[in-house]
Design an enzyme around this catalytic site. Structure first.
Site, PDB file in Angstrom:
ATOM      1  N   CYS A  53       1.660   9.352  -7.885  1.00  0.00           N
ATOM      2  CA  CYS A  53       1.367   8.076  -7.227  1.00  0.00           C
ATOM      3  C   CYS A  53       0.575   7.136  -8.135  1.00  0.00           C
ATOM      4  CB  CYS A  53       0.572   8.355  -5.947  1.00  0.00           C
ATOM      5  SG  CYS A  53      -0.032   6.860  -5.138  1.00  0.00           S
ATOM      6  N   TRP A  86       1.627  14.083   2.657  1.00  0.00           N
ATOM      7  CA  TRP A  86       1.519  14.772   1.376  1.00  0.00           C
ATOM      8  C   TRP A  86       1.036  16.204   1.633  1.00  0.00           C
ATOM      9  CZ3 TRP A  86       2.647  12.563  -3.401  1.00  0.00           C
ATOM     10  CH2 TRP A  86       2.840  11.184  -3.417  1.00  0.00           C
ATOM     11  N   THR A 120      -1.763   8.405   3.251  1.00  0.00           N
ATOM     12  CA  THR A 120      -1.613   7.994   1.865  1.00  0.00           C
ATOM     13  C   THR A 120      -2.620   8.664   0.943  1.00  0.00           C
ATOM     14  OG1 THR A 120      -3.071   6.089   2.236  1.00  0.00           O
ATOM     15  CG2 THR A 120      -0.711   5.732   2.557  1.00  0.00           C
ATOM     16  N   VAL A 121      -2.233   8.742  -0.330  1.00  0.00           N
ATOM     17  CA  VAL A 121      -3.156   9.064  -1.401  1.00  0.00           C
ATOM     18  C   VAL A 121      -3.326   7.789  -2.235  1.00  0.00           C
ATOM     19  CG1 VAL A 121      -2.616  11.519  -1.548  1.00  0.00           C
ATOM     20  CG2 VAL A 121      -1.243   9.910  -2.867  1.00  0.00           C
ATOM     21  N   TYR A 184       7.933  -2.412  -6.288  1.00  0.00           N
ATOM     22  CA  TYR A 184       8.345  -1.886  -4.981  1.00  0.00           C
ATOM     23  C   TYR A 184       9.133  -2.936  -4.200  1.00  0.00           C
ATOM     24  CZ  TYR A 184       5.410   2.239  -5.570  1.00  0.00           C
ATOM     25  OH  TYR A 184       4.871   3.421  -6.018  1.00  0.00           O
TER      26      TYR A 184
END
Length: 346
Positions: A53, A86, A120-121, A184
């Site tokens: 990421c 995750w 999220t990370v 993105y």
């Protein structure tokens, strides 16, 4: 990548629409004065990241540069995830050895039962309670730089110097909008018009950055700053992922002379390239984004040896760490496998 089916059961493209990133994060902060209820304490928190990421990669770099390894432990998720969360599939028993959980989702739910947004990370977790504190990655690095100073290593660089903050913030704003998030917006565009707009803005910004960096070694001032960290993590993924997978294909990074030399300069700077795991990066994007790459075939290239070609950026002057010093090699437990990186072992 292992030869087994992996389904994200998630969708990243909405037909007919532009990609719009949800930027609502958990804004609780860990500060020296503990005003949000979470004071800076060595050993209390765990940074959960993923090598794949780019947003998490920023925090891993800053932690390395500042020497916070002993104060803030690091948990690494695997490169793929499903629609839920995750996971810690790289660890023995597929559990984080400190938090004792299989999915990062568990830490989010411990603080916010049924948390409705993306898991999220990066995320920082309060180890005693097992609950997530924050996933606000943009503020996270600034707080590591300004609030965790009691635990910075001797010789830590000043990544967000007060005199340059307005300029750093201005550069970061455009880099985020048109480059970090711009790739993105190309890759997840749901219409030709949305893609064309994102593509034009991305390469306009890359041309602007090339002009800016043609006569100065770093983005702001003559040392590495927060601005360089934020740009680098996108450039490090450009040829391996964004050029093909996200259709950012006017040219490769390796065909943009100024940005390519700049990226190689940072890649060979301690704390940057030694956080990059190209194999995990490719596996993540090409496997997780099933609606873009339904075969989940991971490409073999590109050749990584060219990252180590001479860059000659030192001829522009500049002092990478200012009055500070380079960080020592990463702890053995945090080193990228040698077959995943062109860098020689430390």
């Amino acid at each position: 990548m292992t030869e087994q089916a992996h389904s994200t059961q998630g969708s990243y493209v909405t037909a007919g629409e532009e990609f719009s990133r949800d930027t609502t994060y958990i804004t609780t902060r860990i500060t020296a004065d503990g005003r949000d209820g979470f004071p800076v304490e060595a050993g209390r928190y765990r940074l959960v990241a993923a090598r794949a990421c780019p947003w998490a990669n920023r925090v891993v770099i800053v932690r390395r540069l500042l020497g916070l390894e002993d104060a803030l432990s690091l948990g690494l998720c695997g490169p793929v995830h499903d629609a839920r969360s995750w996971t810690f599939d790289l660890d023995p028993g597929a559990r984080d050895p400190v938090l004792g959980i299989e999915r990062l989702q568990e830490a989010y739910f411990r603080r916010f039962p049924g948390y409705p947004r993306g898991i999220t990370v990066p995320a920082i977790v309060d180890v005693p309670s097992g609950a997530v504190v924050t996933n606000d990655y943009a503020q996270m690095t600034l707080d590591l730089e300004l609030e965790w100073t009691a635990f910075h290593r001797e010789g830590a660089p000043e990544l967000y110097p007060e005199a340059l903050r307005d300029e750093i913030d201005a550069v970061n704003a455009r880099v985020f909008r048109d480059v970090n998030n711009g790739v993105y917006r190309c890759g997840f565009a749901g219409s030709q018009r949305a893609y064309d707009r994102a593509y034009a803005r991305l390469f306009d910004a890359l041309d602007w950055l090339s002009e800016r960096l043609a006569e100065q070694r770093y983005l702001v001032g003559d040392t590495i700053t927060e601005a360089d960290v934020r740009l680098f993590t996108t450039l490090a993924r450009f040829d391996a992922v964004y050029h093909g997978h996200f259709k950012c294909n006017r040219e490769k990074l390796s065909e943009m002379p100024v940005l390519w030399a700049y990226a190689r300069d940072l890649f060979t700077t301690p704390g940057f390239g030694d956080t990059i795991d190209v194999a995990q990066i490719k596996e993540h994007y090409y496997v997780v984004h099933e609606d873009i790459n339904p075969t989940q075939i991971v490409p073999a290239g590109p050749d990584l040896a060219s990252w180590l070609l001479p860059h000659f950026r030192e001829e522009l002057g500049g002092r990478p760490f200012g009055d500070g010093t380079p960080p020592p090699p990463p702890p053995e437990s945090e080193r990228v496998p040698p077959d995943h990186s062109p860098l020689p072992p430390p």
